[in-house]
Motif scaffolding. Structure first.
Motif, PDB file in Angstrom:
ATOM      1  N   LYS A 162       0.787  -1.234   0.000  1.00  0.00           N
ATOM      2  CA  LYS A 162       0.000   0.000   0.000  1.00  0.00           C
ATOM      3  C   LYS A 162       0.820   1.285   0.000  1.00  0.00           C
ATOM      4  CE  LYS A 162      -3.870  -2.337   2.246  1.00  0.00           C
ATOM      5  NZ  LYS A 162      -4.791  -2.408   3.403  1.00  0.00           N
ATOM      6  N   THR A 163       2.131   1.176   0.147  1.00  0.00           N
ATOM      7  CA  THR A 163       2.952   2.387   0.141  1.00  0.00           C
ATOM      8  C   THR A 163       4.034   2.283  -0.924  1.00  0.00           C
ATOM      9  OG1 THR A 163       4.618   1.585   1.723  1.00  0.00           O
ATOM     10  CG2 THR A 163       2.613   2.584   2.638  1.00  0.00           C
ATOM     11  N   ASN A 164       4.491   3.450  -1.400  1.00  0.00           N
ATOM     12  CA  ASN A 164       5.584   3.464  -2.374  1.00  0.00           C
ATOM     13  C   ASN A 164       6.840   2.832  -1.786  1.00  0.00           C
ATOM     14  OD1 ASN A 164       4.168   4.687  -4.449  1.00  0.00           O
ATOM     15  ND2 ASN A 164       4.788   6.763  -3.867  1.00  0.00           N
ATOM     16  N   GLU A 165       7.072   3.087  -0.501  1.00  0.00           N
ATOM     17  CA  GLU A 165       8.272   2.544   0.153  1.00  0.00           C
ATOM     18  C   GLU A 165       8.281   1.022   0.097  1.00  0.00           C
ATOM     19  OE1 GLU A 165      10.619   2.731   4.470  1.00  0.00           O
ATOM     20  OE2 GLU A 165       8.591   3.558   4.273  1.00  0.00           O
ATOM     21  N   ASP A 166       7.141   0.403   0.422  1.00  0.00           N
ATOM     22  CA  ASP A 166       7.059  -1.055   0.372  1.00  0.00           C
ATOM     23  C   ASP A 166       7.140  -1.563  -1.068  1.00  0.00           C
ATOM     24  OD1 ASP A 166       6.946  -1.344   3.093  1.00  0.00           O
ATOM     25  OD2 ASP A 166       4.789  -1.727   3.199  1.00  0.00           O
TER      26      ASP A 166
END
Length: 279
Positions: free
Chosen positions: A96-100
């Motif tokens: 759900k996040t760009n980082e992940d």
């Protein structure tokens, strides 16, 4: 903030090129010819690409199941999340996040046959039959085995490369045109709103008419190794390839492609892409 416009299937997109290296044009030459482009004698060479059948429904289902298992394992290993019920089309519901996402794609964009739950090698004879010559995944100049990319493109995201040619990095660095063909295989979520955009016949455009960078590119704040092409023969227009489950999209390494914006609302697009050399 500097932007540039592209059109894909009639839709216009303005993308940021802030921080992009300087743009220029190449030499007065057409790089694709009988000596430099291994698809020169293919019946689809004039267009530069073709979608061809190569897997039965059962074979495709096995490929997709294997790839789903591979990505699911990466989610568990890299993110430590509960991936129960995971399917590729709903990847964005799990990551759900760009980082992940960047943690996942740092693994999926640099894979080899041993990383997959299905045998890539078994597909090689199918590609050889379609092209009519023997193939290898080892670069003959550098004797390096090329990696395989699982390209994951979330809906309404900037998970895409700028328009580019795959030969340019070696052309710019080593004055070398690697003799490979590109293969792009749809796995999940590939539709008329998410398929890979191509520029038909762009491998036949003179380099003096192609406006590009010579040291990577920056689009929407993302930095890329590929050289960004801003304009070709005065055009900024691409068209999405029509490629279906069980087909492989072959295209010349000299063809302009990219900017694969996923316009689907709730489908992650997943494709398998790699390059093969003439053996």
């Amino acid at each position: 903030m500097p932007t540039t416009n592209f059109a894909i299937n009639g839709n216009t997109y303005a993308v940021s090129i802030d921080g992009c290296p300087e743009f220029g044009t190449g030499k007065d030459v057409i790089l694709s010819n009988v000596n430099t482009d291994i698809v020169f004698n293919q019946p689809w060479y004039a267009k530069g690409y073709a979608s061809l059948d190569f897997l039965s429904s059962e074979e495709f289902d096995n490929l997709k199941a294997g790839l789903t298992a591979s990505v699911k394992n990466i989610l568990t290993e890299v993110l430590g999340i509960d991936s129960e019920g995971f399917v590729l089309e709903k990847y964005h519901h799990f990551v759900k996040t760009n980082e992940d996402h960047f943690k996942v794609v740092s693994r999926t964009r640099d894979l080899f046959s041993a990383d997959f739950n299905f045998p890539i090698e078994e597909m090689l004879p199918k590609f050889e039959k379609l092209l009519g010559f023997a193939l290898t995944d080892v670069d003959p100049k550098f004797n390096e085995k090329l990696h395989i990319i699982v390209r994951i493109n979330r809906p309404k995201s900037n998970d895409y490369n700028p328009p580019h040619k795959d030969i340019y990095e070696e052309v710019d660095k080593n004055n070398y045109i690697p003799p490979f063909v590109n293969l792009w295989i749809p796995i999940a979520g590939v539709t008329k709103n998410s398929s890979l955009p191509m520029v038909p016949e762009s491998h036949l455009i003179n380099e003096s008419e192609i406006v590009r960078t010579f040291d990577g590119g920056v689009v929407e704040g993302n930095k890329y190794r590929v050289r960004m092409i801003k304009e070709w023969g005065g055009s900024h227009t691409l068209e999405r390839a029509d490629v279906k489950d069980g087909q492989v999209l072959f295209f010349s390494s000299h063809l302009i492609h990219g900017l694969a914006i996923n316009e689907e609302e709730d489908l992650t697009r997943v494709a398998l892409e790699f390059r093969l050399f003439k053996a």
